[in-house]
Design a protein around this motif. Structure first.
Motif, PDB file in Angstrom:
ATOM      1  N   CYS A 119       0.868  -1.174   0.000  1.00 45.74           N
ATOM      2  CA  CYS A 119       0.000   0.000   0.000  1.00 45.74           C
ATOM      3  C   CYS A 119       0.907   1.226   0.000  1.00 45.74           C
ATOM      4  O   CYS A 119       1.778   1.359   0.854  1.00 45.74           O
ATOM      5  CB  CYS A 119      -0.916   0.001   1.221  1.00 45.74           C
ATOM      6  SG  CYS A 119      -1.988   1.460   1.332  1.00 45.74           S
ATOM      7  N   LYS A 120       0.721   2.112  -0.963  1.00 42.95           N
ATOM      8  CA  LYS A 120       1.587   3.292  -1.080  1.00 42.95           C
ATOM      9  C   LYS A 120       0.747   4.563  -1.135  1.00 42.95           C
ATOM     10  O   LYS A 120      -0.238   4.645  -1.873  1.00 42.95           O
ATOM     11  CB  LYS A 120       2.453   3.196  -2.335  1.00 42.95           C
ATOM     12  CG  LYS A 120       3.396   4.381  -2.487  1.00 42.95           C
ATOM     13  CD  LYS A 120       3.999   4.465  -3.867  1.00 42.95           C
ATOM     14  CE  LYS A 120       4.769   5.770  -4.036  1.00 42.95           C
ATOM     15  NZ  LYS A 120       5.223   6.000  -5.411  1.00 42.95           N
ATOM     16  N   THR A 121       1.150   5.567  -0.344  1.00 45.40           N
ATOM     17  CA  THR A 121       0.514   6.875  -0.387  1.00 45.40           C
ATOM     18  C   THR A 121       0.941   7.589  -1.657  1.00 45.40           C
ATOM     19  O   THR A 121       2.131   7.671  -1.968  1.00 45.40           O
ATOM     20  CB  THR A 121       0.900   7.712   0.841  1.00 45.40           C
ATOM     21  OG1 THR A 121       0.498   7.020   2.020  1.00 45.40           O
ATOM     22  CG2 THR A 121       0.212   9.070   0.809  1.00 45.40           C
ATOM     23  N   ASP A 200      -4.090  10.149  -1.125  1.00 48.83           N
ATOM     24  CA  ASP A 200      -4.821   8.882  -1.187  1.00 48.83           C
ATOM     25  C   ASP A 200      -3.815   7.742  -1.302  1.00 48.83           C
ATOM     26  O   ASP A 200      -2.648   7.953  -1.628  1.00 48.83           O
ATOM     27  CB  ASP A 200      -5.770   8.857  -2.385  1.00 48.83           C
ATOM     28  CG  ASP A 200      -6.937   9.821  -2.237  1.00 48.83           C
ATOM     29  OD1 ASP A 200      -7.190  10.238  -1.094  1.00 48.83           O
ATOM     30  OD2 ASP A 200      -7.570  10.169  -3.256  1.00 48.83           O
ATOM     31  N   SER A 201      -4.271   6.524  -1.064  1.00 50.71           N
ATOM     32  CA  SER A 201      -3.369   5.370  -1.105  1.00 50.71           C
ATOM     33  C   SER A 201      -3.813   4.368  -2.167  1.00 50.71           C
ATOM     34  O   SER A 201      -5.012   4.185  -2.402  1.00 50.71           O
ATOM     35  CB  SER A 201      -3.316   4.673   0.259  1.00 50.71           C
ATOM     36  OG  SER A 201      -2.776   5.534   1.241  1.00 50.71           O
ATOM     37  N   ARG A 217      -7.544   3.593  -0.988  1.00 50.41           N
ATOM     38  CA  ARG A 217      -7.940   4.016   0.359  1.00 50.41           C
ATOM     39  C   ARG A 217      -7.741   5.527   0.408  1.00 50.41           C
ATOM     40  O   ARG A 217      -6.628   6.017   0.305  1.00 50.41           O
ATOM     41  CB  ARG A 217      -7.104   3.328   1.427  1.00 50.41           C
ATOM     42  CG  ARG A 217      -7.587   3.632   2.834  1.00 50.41           C
ATOM     43  CD  ARG A 217      -6.988   2.695   3.866  1.00 50.41           C
ATOM     44  NE  ARG A 217      -5.595   2.950   4.130  1.00 50.41           N
ATOM     45  CZ  ARG A 217      -4.625   2.053   4.006  1.00 50.41           C
ATOM     46  NH1 ARG A 217      -4.899   0.844   3.587  1.00 50.41           N
ATOM     47  NH2 ARG A 217      -3.372   2.361   4.284  1.00 50.41           N
ATOM     48  N   GLU A 291      -4.841   7.341  10.994  1.00 55.94           N
ATOM     49  CA  GLU A 291      -4.334   7.143   9.652  1.00 55.94           C
ATOM     50  C   GLU A 291      -3.740   8.457   9.176  1.00 55.94           C
ATOM     51  O   GLU A 291      -4.235   9.533   9.489  1.00 55.94           O
ATOM     52  CB  GLU A 291      -5.450   6.714   8.692  1.00 55.94           C
ATOM     53  CG  GLU A 291      -5.947   5.298   8.931  1.00 55.94           C
ATOM     54  CD  GLU A 291      -6.953   4.871   7.879  1.00 55.94           C
ATOM     55  OE1 GLU A 291      -7.073   5.584   6.867  1.00 55.94           O
ATOM     56  OE2 GLU A 291      -7.616   3.850   8.070  1.00 55.94           O
ATOM     57  N   GLU A 293      -0.566  10.347   6.138  1.00 56.94           N
ATOM     58  CA  GLU A 293       0.411  10.166   5.073  1.00 56.94           C
ATOM     59  C   GLU A 293       1.713   9.591   5.587  1.00 56.94           C
ATOM     60  O   GLU A 293       2.305   8.700   5.006  1.00 56.94           O
ATOM     61  CB  GLU A 293       0.696  11.513   4.413  1.00 56.94           C
ATOM     62  CG  GLU A 293      -0.387  11.981   3.469  1.00 56.94           C
ATOM     63  CD  GLU A 293       0.054  13.225   2.735  1.00 56.94           C
ATOM     64  OE1 GLU A 293       0.966  13.123   1.901  1.00 56.94           O
ATOM     65  OE2 GLU A 293      -0.503  14.294   2.992  1.00 56.94           O
TER      66      GLU A 293
END
Length: 577
Positions: A119-121, A200-201, A217, A291, A293
């Motif tokens: 999962c990457k921002t 966003d992710s 996400r 949650e 960044e």
């Protein structure tokens, strides 16, 4: 809506899209349902509805603030418009509403296959219409199908389904200098269709059989309540109360729609029991996960400043019963009241405590000056907001910077009487005259303050320049003066990289030009935070860094020379994060 019952790959994708704070109960678990928290998610009433509510008497319902229920069914779903995940949970109130003492058995549901995911921002460049998506080398090696590296330009096409089963095609290529894994063709269409923005992710998932899934996400989960033109807020509020009240009286099942990222109004029995053992009181320190960044900004600390009911309509309720004060400001919105199961006690370690200097402590140059000087002071790093006045550090509310105490009539930090005539040309930092001929020796304390604090540097009696914490960024010279010592020049601020460690309030700075590789860097980081052997063992801590585009990468994936050129900040975080 998508229902992935029986689909392990869908369930894993749903879990990843729900985020690290996801807490959805298992079937047959006992939970506490808080109707007050459920009602809190409803839209605010309009002015017309408020006037009507004043003229009408609402019926009274003898509904407890928390209802012990058993979970009968859980359906994992996603909104078609936004991809926001939620759960449809069927509950049945227990006949005995006393708090149980025995916890739920551990949910033993295990996936039937092994998953590989990341999962990457998203950075600004990731969401630009003309760019692509940069994949970290570690993520590419572990999660993406392998490229044929014998090709001149290794390339392949990836076909992945989103949470609704819609197929998306991406071109995966390995190129650039330094070389990176990129998703190019097809990525812009995905960003546009999902309306993604920086922050966003993006979620990528691969199953054992090679099937690929993608999801999103969002940084700010969209709100999609029922329009007030269809159902009034008052009717929705009454609907929640009437449904819950009827179910309690008749012990019949009822259904709630639950977004785990929005509000935890369904609390597992095990979490509730653990919370009651903490016995939170006024003055207690706590930490809370959020949650965000930055992977190191998931936990914020604060102090409990009040205990009591949030609403008169729900006496003796544990829902948001704790009034809190946060330690530091943040860009994300945080509540001023929390529920006890949302936080955990904060155990203070020596690294978390920054002690102020002893009163009257001076810098070396001040000790060498006339004994008649009574104004020489050194600003401390620690700056509680309530400290202000003579002899103490204060706070600039707009910039959140520590401000060096000044002498009479705003003359800047006090100095030797013989130097007063030169104050129009002097530059002062933390009580240290940077341009004085005799302040050519930099003490370890002065060097630490220079590299770790953000303060105001006074240049003469009227001018001031904001100087930020040391990072690898261009900093203009201060009145064309350089700070030097007997051995040579002190490393320029542009050669230093800021280092931040999870759980430590104040960051550090390190000069990468003095190191010869990753091994020396790890040794220095361990010494810096007094954790010798804990990074190299890879059991407790992991080291990551961000580049100029704020892409988060794992330390060691790039050549040392390339790393030194691209690194912006270094993070030491726990392995679980």
């Amino acid at each position: 809506m998508a229902d992935g019952a029986g689909d392990d790959l869908f369930k894993e994708l749903w879990r990843l899209c729900a985020g690290p704070l996801m807490d959805v109960p298992c079937v047959q678990d006992r939970v506490f349902y808080f109707p007050q928290g459920h009602i809190e998610l409803l839209p605010e009433p309009t002015e017309q509805e408020l006037r009507q509510m004043k003229n009408q008497k609402s019926p009274k319902y003898d509904l407890p603030s928390k209802i012990l229920c058993r979970v009968i069914d859980v359906k994992c779903l996603a909104e078609m418009e936004t991809d926001e995940v939620y759960a449809r949970i069927t509950l049945q109130p227990s006949s005995d509403q006393n708090d149980p003492l025995d916890p739920n058995p551990i949910c033993s549901e295990k996936p039937k296959q092994k998953f590989y995911s990341f999962c990457k921002t998203l950075s600004t460049s990731d969401t630009s219409t003309h760019g692509g998506f940069s994949v970290l080398r570690k993520h590419a090696n572990e999660c993406l199908p392998q490229l044929d590296m014998t090709m001149e330009n290794p390339t392949q096409e990836l076909v992945a389904k989103d949470i609704h089963g819609v197929e998306w095609k991406f071109k995966h290529i390995y190129r650039g200098h330094p070389k990176r894994h990129l998703l190019t063709t097809g990525w812009s269409a995905f960003v546009a269709a999902k309306k993604l923005v920086a922050g966003d992710s993006f979620v990528f998932l691969r199953g054992e059989n090679g099937q690929l899934r993608v999801g999103v996400r969002r940084l700010n989960p969209p709100q999609s309540p029922t329009p007030s033109s269809v159902v009034s807020t008052q009717n929705m509020r009454l609907g929640v109360i009437v449904t819950a009240s009827h179910s309690v009286m008749t012990s019949t099942m009822f259904v709630v729609y639950y977004k785990p990222r929005t509000s935890q109004f369904i609390v597992s029995l095990n979490k509730y029991i653990d919370t009651m053992n903490n016995d939170f009181k006024i003055g207690m320190r706590f930490k809370m996960r959020h949650e965000g960044e930055d992977p190191l900004d998931k936990r914020f600390c604060g102090t409990i400043v009040g205990v009591g009911d949030e609403s008169r309509e729900w006496p003796n309720s544990q829902w948001r019963s704790l009034k809190v004060q946060w330690d530091e400001p943040a860009t994300m919105q945080r509540p001023d009241r929390v529920s006890c199961w949302e936080i955990e006690p904060l155990v203070t370690s020596p690294l978390n405590t920054i002690q102020p200097m002893a009163k009257g402590k001076r810098s070396r140059h001040a000790e060498a000056s006339s004994s008649g000087s009574k104004e020489s002071q050194v600003a401390t790093i620690w700056q509680p907001p309530h400290l202000n006045g003579n002899g103490n550090s204060s706070q600039d509310p707009e910039n959140n910077k520590a401000v060096v105490p000044v002498g009479p009539a705003g003359e800047g930090p006090a100095r030797d009487h013989n130097e007063d005539r030169k104050k129009g040309m002097d530059c002062w930092l933390f009580g240290v005259n940077l341009t004085s001929s005799y302040s050519n020796v930099v003490t370890p304390l002065e060097k630490e303050l220079w590299c770790e604090a953000s303060t105001i540097l006074h240049c003469g009696p009227k001018e001031s320049i904001i100087v930020g914490a040391c990072e690898t960024e261009k900093v203009q010279s201060l009145n064309n003066h350089s700070l030097s010592n007997k051995q040579g020049h002190v490393p320029s601020m542009r050669t230093r990289t800021k280092v931040k460690m999870e759980g430590v309030a104040v960051g550090r700075a390190i000069d990468l030009t003095t190191l010869n590789g990753y091994d020396e860097l790890i040794v220095e980081l361990e010494k810096m935070f007094d954790i010798e052997g804990e990074i190299i063992s890879q059991k407790k801590w992991a080291v990551t860094f961000t580049d100029e585009e704020n892409d988060l990468m794992l330390l060691g994936d790039d050549l040392w020379q390339d790393f030194c050129k691209m690194v912006k900040r270094i993070f030491i975080c726990s392995k679980e994060d």
